[in-house]
Design an enzyme around this catalytic site. Structure first.
Site, PDB file in Angstrom:
ATOM      1  N   ARG A 119      10.184 -16.236  -3.286  1.00 27.92           N
ATOM      2  CA  ARG A 119       9.995 -16.904  -1.548  1.00 27.92           C
ATOM      3  C   ARG A 119      10.417 -18.152  -1.458  1.00 27.92           C
ATOM      4  O   ARG A 119       9.988 -18.885  -1.122  1.00 27.92           O
ATOM      5  CB  ARG A 119       8.690 -16.357  -1.378  1.00 27.92           C
ATOM      6  CG  ARG A 119       8.143 -15.157  -1.125  1.00 27.92           C
ATOM      7  CD  ARG A 119       6.827 -14.824  -0.798  1.00 27.92           C
ATOM      8  NE  ARG A 119       6.806 -13.687   0.279  1.00 27.92           N
ATOM      9  CZ  ARG A 119       5.754 -13.521   0.938  1.00 27.92           C
ATOM     10  NH1 ARG A 119       4.551 -13.769   0.536  1.00 27.92           N
ATOM     11  NH2 ARG A 119       5.674 -12.490   1.838  1.00 27.92           N
ATOM     12  N   GLN A 124      15.077 -15.245   2.006  1.00 25.39           N
ATOM     13  CA  GLN A 124      14.199 -14.853   3.067  1.00 25.39           C
ATOM     14  C   GLN A 124      14.658 -13.429   3.625  1.00 25.39           C
ATOM     15  O   GLN A 124      14.144 -12.480   3.961  1.00 25.39           O
ATOM     16  CB  GLN A 124      14.369 -15.788   4.292  1.00 25.39           C
ATOM     17  CG  GLN A 124      13.027 -16.667   4.357  1.00 25.39           C
ATOM     18  CD  GLN A 124      13.202 -17.691   5.156  1.00 25.39           C
ATOM     19  OE1 GLN A 124      13.911 -17.788   6.346  1.00 25.39           O
ATOM     20  NE2 GLN A 124      11.801 -18.523   5.277  1.00 25.39           N
ATOM     21  N   ASP A 127      13.451 -10.605   1.493  1.00 24.29           N
ATOM     22  CA  ASP A 127      12.028 -10.768   1.453  1.00 24.29           C
ATOM     23  C   ASP A 127      11.344  -9.328   2.031  1.00 24.29           C
ATOM     24  O   ASP A 127      10.774  -9.311   3.219  1.00 24.29           O
ATOM     25  CB  ASP A 127      11.277 -11.799   1.911  1.00 24.29           C
ATOM     26  CG  ASP A 127       9.675 -12.188   1.945  1.00 24.29           C
ATOM     27  OD1 ASP A 127       9.028 -11.376   1.371  1.00 24.29           O
ATOM     28  OD2 ASP A 127       9.379 -13.219   2.327  1.00 24.29           O
ATOM     29  N   SER A 130       7.625  -9.625   3.148  1.00 23.02           N
ATOM     30  CA  SER A 130       7.243  -9.989   4.580  1.00 23.02           C
ATOM     31  C   SER A 130       7.552  -9.088   5.521  1.00 23.02           C
ATOM     32  O   SER A 130       7.262  -8.841   6.607  1.00 23.02           O
ATOM     33  CB  SER A 130       8.137 -11.173   4.885  1.00 23.02           C
ATOM     34  OG  SER A 130       7.673 -12.236   4.032  1.00 23.02           O
ATOM     35  N   TYR A 224       0.420 -20.509  -0.832  1.00 19.95           N
ATOM     36  CA  TYR A 224      -0.261 -19.432  -0.831  1.00 19.95           C
ATOM     37  C   TYR A 224      -1.744 -19.814  -0.883  1.00 19.95           C
ATOM     38  O   TYR A 224      -2.073 -20.777  -1.508  1.00 19.95           O
ATOM     39  CB  TYR A 224       0.137 -18.494  -1.905  1.00 19.95           C
ATOM     40  CG  TYR A 224       1.346 -17.582  -1.733  1.00 19.95           C
ATOM     41  CD1 TYR A 224       1.367 -16.532  -0.832  1.00 19.95           C
ATOM     42  CD2 TYR A 224       2.393 -17.946  -2.418  1.00 19.95           C
ATOM     43  CE1 TYR A 224       2.441 -15.809  -0.641  1.00 19.95           C
ATOM     44  CE2 TYR A 224       3.551 -17.115  -2.283  1.00 19.95           C
ATOM     45  CZ  TYR A 224       3.559 -16.013  -1.319  1.00 19.95           C
ATOM     46  OH  TYR A 224       4.699 -15.357  -1.085  1.00 19.95           O
TER      47      TYR A 224
HETATM   48  N1  LIG Z   1      10.205 -17.132   2.337  1.00 21.71           N
HETATM   49  C1  LIG Z   1       9.153 -17.645   2.528  1.00 21.71           C
HETATM   50  O1  LIG Z   1       9.175 -18.985   2.388  1.00 21.71           O
HETATM   51  C2  LIG Z   1       8.016 -17.165   2.814  1.00 21.71           C
HETATM   52  C3  LIG Z   1       8.001 -15.693   2.952  1.00 21.71           C
HETATM   53  C4  LIG Z   1       6.667 -15.269   3.463  1.00 21.71           C
HETATM   54  C5  LIG Z   1       5.692 -15.934   3.608  1.00 21.71           C
HETATM   55  N2  LIG Z   1       5.538 -17.239   3.435  1.00 21.71           N
HETATM   56  C6  LIG Z   1       4.286 -18.015   3.674  1.00 21.71           C
HETATM   57  O2  LIG Z   1       3.379 -17.512   2.576  1.00 21.71           O
HETATM   58  C7  LIG Z   1       2.130 -17.654   3.169  1.00 21.71           C
HETATM   59  C8  LIG Z   1       1.153 -16.437   2.966  1.00 21.71           C
HETATM   60  O3  LIG Z   1       2.099 -15.028   3.255  1.00 21.71           O
HETATM   61  P1  LIG Z   1       1.549 -13.653   3.034  1.00 21.71           P
HETATM   62  O4  LIG Z   1       1.474 -12.967   4.310  1.00 21.71           O
HETATM   63  O5  LIG Z   1       2.653 -12.798   2.244  1.00 21.71           O
HETATM   64  O6  LIG Z   1       0.291 -13.898   2.178  1.00 21.71           O
HETATM   65  P2  LIG Z   1      -0.444 -12.913   1.622  1.00 21.71           P
HETATM   66  O7  LIG Z   1      -0.533 -11.396   1.887  1.00 21.71           O
HETATM   67  O8  LIG Z   1      -0.710 -13.107   0.111  1.00 21.71           O
HETATM   68  O9  LIG Z   1      -1.979 -13.108   2.349  1.00 21.71           O
HETATM   69  C9  LIG Z   1      -2.434 -13.115   3.370  1.00 21.71           C
HETATM   70  C10 LIG Z   1      -3.179 -14.366   4.170  1.00 21.71           C
HETATM   71  O10 LIG Z   1      -4.564 -14.113   3.450  1.00 21.71           O
HETATM   72  C11 LIG Z   1      -4.805 -15.492   3.434  1.00 21.71           C
HETATM   73  N3  LIG Z   1      -6.143 -15.410   2.685  1.00 21.71           N
HETATM   74  C12 LIG Z   1      -6.390 -15.443   1.311  1.00 21.71           C
HETATM   75  N4  LIG Z   1      -7.742 -15.565   1.097  1.00 21.71           N
HETATM   76  C13 LIG Z   1      -8.437 -15.793   2.205  1.00 21.71           C
HETATM   77  C14 LIG Z   1      -9.893 -16.088   2.558  1.00 21.71           C
HETATM   78  N5  LIG Z   1     -10.656 -15.915   1.621  1.00 21.71           N
HETATM   79  N6  LIG Z   1     -10.046 -16.232   3.875  1.00 21.71           N
HETATM   80  C15 LIG Z   1      -9.292 -16.065   4.856  1.00 21.71           C
HETATM   81  N7  LIG Z   1      -7.991 -16.023   4.588  1.00 21.71           N
HETATM   82  C16 LIG Z   1      -7.476 -15.718   3.298  1.00 21.71           C
HETATM   83  C17 LIG Z   1      -3.763 -16.089   2.761  1.00 21.71           C
HETATM   84  O11 LIG Z   1      -3.921 -17.516   3.237  1.00 21.71           O
HETATM   85  C18 LIG Z   1      -2.570 -15.416   3.571  1.00 21.71           C
HETATM   86  O12 LIG Z   1      -2.520 -16.374   4.787  1.00 21.71           O
HETATM   87  C19 LIG Z   1       2.368 -17.991   4.752  1.00 21.71           C
HETATM   88  O13 LIG Z   1       2.190 -19.408   4.826  1.00 21.71           O
HETATM   89  C20 LIG Z   1       3.746 -17.410   4.790  1.00 21.71           C
HETATM   90  O14 LIG Z   1       4.269 -18.410   6.095  1.00 21.71           O
HETATM   91  C21 LIG Z   1       6.847 -17.738   2.974  1.00 21.71           C
END
Ligand SMILES: NC(=O)c1ccc[n+]([C@@H]2O[C@H](COP(=O)([O-])OP(=O)(O)OC[C@H]3O[C@@H](n4cnc5c(N)ncnc54)[C@H](O)[C@@H]3O)[C@@H](O)[C@H]2O)c1
Length: 408
Positions: A119, A124, A127, A130, A224
């Site tokens: 990621r 992106q 991905d 996402s 994460y």
């Molecule tokens: N290419 C990139 O740079 C890129 C791409 C996708 C996502 N991201 C970032 O990564 C992060 C997470 O992405 P995702 O949606 O794939 O995550 P994910 O599907 O792994 O998790 C979903 C969400 O659940 C939250 N979570 C975990 N435990 C929890 C708890 N106990 N209580 C409440 N919430 C909890 C996590 O913080 C996350 O935001 C975000 O900041 C996103 O912006 C970056």
């Protein structure tokens, strides 16, 4: 270079890995596109549409190409039909698919897992986690709105005022933020919570209220979430309970990479919700954020109807296929050398020094490249033989080549 689009074989899968409107992106590079018959059936795409876009429909496509693309992993039977050296691109959850990974290794397949694409900014557009989470998040909010037997928005009418629904979203990653945005657009009052430090600002930027708990934030590597300790989990539940009891709809989307989904809401917390409330648990199939949720089912807990998500992007196969296909075209293009002259053939040439290629590769050339998976399947690597004693230092006087001239 030839690429085949597989017809999905896993139960309930409706998506397809390429859509007709993107065929031209590949043919323009000099790639021939073959499609298994009815590959687009679940996404309401006909074979004729693929043919009109420049692809060929071929029942034997898989055994006759350089690259095979699919959404879910190929079946063991399909792997047996591939030529040695064929590359495959699909979601490939390596922990759950160890037998298949061993088959891919033994068949000499170069397999790439869309979950393992790093990621980083450059990746992106590839991905798929996402792109599919975006679909899931939207769908969760729509399901909650559909199940709730009341309005999401505020209505002020001559007959009186109808108050908006109160929605709570737990987990504000890609899916959660999309659920928040969708519920907001429908007019609900939305509150959301996530353990990451950056999440509160992201929640507010969607127009929702961030639930601030008196707890430390939890951030692991790469932005994460980290797993919670039991104490923190219990405290989080205690602090969230009143918000959940007040909600008309609760949507949970929390996940921690490589782990079971964290349990955020107990049965007792759901039992505190009002009659007619609804719960949508996107994480139901990976362990569940809500105790008692069942994938693909609606169960009743106390006064609430609890909906468990299972392969949610497949419930909207049109947009999820298109977004996934864009991810696939981008990653295949990264590894393709365009035809030198118009009409000439392209070449599939992955550069394993590229961190996207190396990161996403699971098997190649008869070996498992993804080290944690290799170790899980084959056991720890044999210990390296001891280092030989260092060679005597060639700069010591006795090792200097004999300088005859100096002697003369
Ligand atoms: N290419 C990139 O740079 C890129 C791409 C996708 C996502 N991201 C970032 O990564 C992060 C997470 O992405 P995702 O949606 O794939 O995550 P994910 O599907 O792994 O998790 C979903 C969400 O659940 C939250 N979570 C975990 N435990 C929890 C708890 N106990 N209580 C409440 N919430 C909890 C996590 O913080 C996350 O935001 C975000 O900041 C996103 O912006 C970056």
């Amino acid at each position: 270079m030839k690429i085949a689009v597989a017809r999905e074989t896993r139960e309930g899968e409706t998506r397809v890995a390429l859509v007709p409107e993107l065929v031209e992106k590949l043919t323009a590079l000099g790639v021939e596109v073959l499609v298994e018959p009815e590959a687009g059936y679940g996404a309401q795409i006909s074979d004729d549409e693929f043919v009109e876009a420049g692809a060929e429909v071929d029942a034997g496509a898989l055994g006759n190409v350089d690259v095979v693309v699919s959404v879910r992993p190929l079946s063991a039977d399909a792997v047996r039909r591939l030529r040695r050296g064929t590359a495959t691109f699909s979601f490939l959850p390596v922990n759950q698919e160890q037998a298949l990974v061993a088959d891919l290794r033994d068949a000499g397949i170069t397999s790439f897992s869309m979950e393992l694409v790093p990621r980083i900014s450059r990746a992106q557009s590839m991905d798929a986690l996402s792109s599919q989470a975006l679909v899931s998040g939207y769908r969760c909010a729509i399901v909650a709105a559909g199940m709730l037997r009341r309005f999401f928005p505020l209505n002020m009418t001559a007959a009186g005022t109808v108050h908006p629904a109160e929605v709570v979203v737990l987990g504000a990653g890609v899916a959660g933020l999309q659920a928040i945005a969708t519920a907001k657009r429908l007019g609900a009052v939305v509150r959301a919570y996530d353990v990451r430090a950056a999440a509160a600002e992201e929640i507010r930027s969607m127009g929702a209220k961030a639930i601030e708990l008196d707890l430390e934030t939890l951030e692991g590597s790469g932005g994460y979430a980290r797993e919670m300790t039991e104490d923190r989990a219990a405290r989080q539940m205690e602090l969230l309970a009143p918000y959940i009891a007040d909600a008309d709809a609760l949507i949970t989307t929390a996940a921690v990479p490589g782990r079971q989904a964290p349990l955020l809401v107990t049965r007792a917390m759901v039992e505190q919700m009002r009659p007619g409330s609804v719960v949508v648990d996107l994480a139901a199939e990976s362990g569940g954020n809500v105790e008692g949720s069942v994938p693909s089912e609606v169960v009743r807990i106390g006064n609430a109807q609890v909906w468990g998500g299972e392969n949610v992007p497949a419930q909207m196969p049109g947009p999820s296929s298109k977004l996934y296909a864009q991810n696939i075209v981008n990653i295949v293009t990264l590894m393709t050398v365009k035809a030198e002259e118009e009409g000439g053939p392209a070449t599939f040439a992955p550069d394993f020094d590229d961190e996207i290629v190396a990161g996403a590769c699971v098997t190649h050339d008869g070996a498992i490249r993804h080290e944690p998976t290799r170790e899980a399947i084959e056991g720890p690597a044999p210990e390296a033989p001891p280092e030989p004693d260092p060679a005597p230092d060639a700069t010591t006087p006795e090792d200097q080549p004999y300088d005859q001239e100096a002697d003369q």
